[in-house]
Design an enzyme around this catalytic site. Sequence first.
Site, PDB file in Angstrom:
ATOM      1  N   LYS A  57      -2.106  -1.483  -3.861  1.00 38.83           N
ATOM      2  CA  LYS A  57      -2.995  -0.328  -3.818  1.00 38.83           C
ATOM      3  C   LYS A  57      -2.187   0.953  -3.877  1.00 38.83           C
ATOM      4  CE  LYS A  57      -6.007   1.949  -0.587  1.00 38.83           C
ATOM      5  NZ  LYS A  57      -6.433   2.014   0.760  1.00 38.83           N
ATOM      6  N   LYS A  65       0.861  -1.183   0.000  1.00 38.74           N
ATOM      7  CA  LYS A  65       0.000   0.000   0.000  1.00 38.74           C
ATOM      8  C   LYS A  65       0.895   1.230   0.000  1.00 38.74           C
ATOM      9  CE  LYS A  65      -3.545   2.455   2.542  1.00 38.74           C
ATOM     10  NZ  LYS A  65      -4.525   2.427   3.625  1.00 38.74           N
TER      11      LYS A  65
HETATM   12  C1  PBG Z   1      -7.467   3.235   5.458  1.00 36.82           C
HETATM   13  C2  PBG Z   1      -7.669   3.153   3.998  1.00 36.82           C
HETATM   14  C3  PBG Z   1      -7.501   4.133   2.999  1.00 36.82           C
HETATM   15  C4  PBG Z   1      -8.000   3.595   1.821  1.00 36.82           C
HETATM   16  C5  PBG Z   1      -8.406   2.306   2.113  1.00 36.82           C
HETATM   17  N1  PBG Z   1      -8.184   2.033   3.450  1.00 36.82           N
HETATM   18  C6  PBG Z   1      -7.016   5.546   3.080  1.00 36.82           C
HETATM   19  C7  PBG Z   1      -5.660   5.884   3.468  1.00 36.82           C
HETATM   20  O1  PBG Z   1      -4.772   5.066   3.648  1.00 36.82           O
HETATM   21  O2  PBG Z   1      -5.487   7.088   3.651  1.00 36.82           O
HETATM   22  C8  PBG Z   1      -8.070   4.299   0.507  1.00 36.82           C
HETATM   23  C9  PBG Z   1      -9.169   3.851  -0.398  1.00 36.82           C
HETATM   24  C10 PBG Z   1      -9.431   4.728  -1.558  1.00 36.82           C
HETATM   25  O3  PBG Z   1      -8.813   5.786  -1.767  1.00 36.82           O
HETATM   26  O4  PBG Z   1     -10.332   4.347  -2.317  1.00 36.82           O
HETATM   27  N2  PBG Z   1      -6.173   3.249   5.905  1.00 36.82           N
END
Ligand code: PBG
Length: 320
Positions: A246, A193
């Site tokens: 992601k 991520k």
């Molecule tokens: C929570 C999380 C996030 C997303 C999914 N889980 C946001 C972040 O890390 O700030 C992003 C999902 C999206 O942008 O569609 N940590």
Amino acid sequence: MSTFPATRLRRLRRTGALRDLVGETRVQLADLVMPLFVGTEALRNDALPAMSRHTVDGLVLEVDGLAAAGVPAVLLFGIPHAKDDEGSGAWIDDGIVQQALHALRGRFPELLLLTDVCLCEYTAHGHCGVLSGGEVDNDATLELLARTSVSHVEAGADAVCPSDMMDGRVGAIRHALDDAGFEHTPIVAYSAKYASAFYGPFRDAANSAPAFGDRRGYQMDPANVREALRECELDLAEGADVIMVKPALPYLDVVRAVRERFQVPVAAYNVSGEYGMVKSAAARGWLDERQAALESLTAIKRAGADIVVTYWAKDLPAWL
Ligand code: PBG
């Protein structure tokens, strides 16, 4: 090898039926996961409808439509009515996600209920873990994530998806789930991520932007792909069942690298900013939303994703 004019690649592109017959990649409903936001108050988002917030009752209605249309899985995010330093709303028995799970579980026995496991929507400071000395304390956060995961599964979740990026969280969660008798519940780890600008619309929808600083101290640097493979390797060693990359579109090379290296299901998250860019361009008449969405999802699958988390999952039954 024969060449032109004996060989003409256009022969197999002439009709839709021929193109379908030789298509190498297919977007199918069975592989898609729809993210959904649940809070104590509804908050409609007309520009980005999939980013709307639902009450528990509203969520049941929304899920009713999704399930009837054949969407196989949802990923729940909670927006608590109160936040604190530890993010206790994430694991309390009557937390918003727990309430949603109780409401959905009995009504939709077949639907896969996945939950995002993270503290950022629940902490007053908006970071993904607890703080000590102005920094996110990795090890102190693990127990809270584990507690949150067990509470989601007790309330009816089929799988938990840790998205916090703390080191060691998959192992901590696996251990806690096993201890609680949930050894059959899978962990879908957001393994690679990235600290991305493409989460913008999500942070509005989930009210989870960090109050200070950013997430670069725990989420990955967009410059790195070898490190993504290490993240995946460690998560698998700790017991992850599915690994996720992601965002998706700016990281298709990472999806491909992960696909080639590991023999496990790979998920990719087509995030809010990717959805928002297409939506806003479509609203201006610059591109066709359906075509752009299908092309995006096809590209993510072609790169090697088995599972795609996407805000278009709701639209796909009508589009396919
Ligand atoms: C929570 C999380 C996030 C997303 C999914 N889980 C946001 C972040 O890390 O700030 C992003 C999902 C999206 O942008 O569609 N940590």
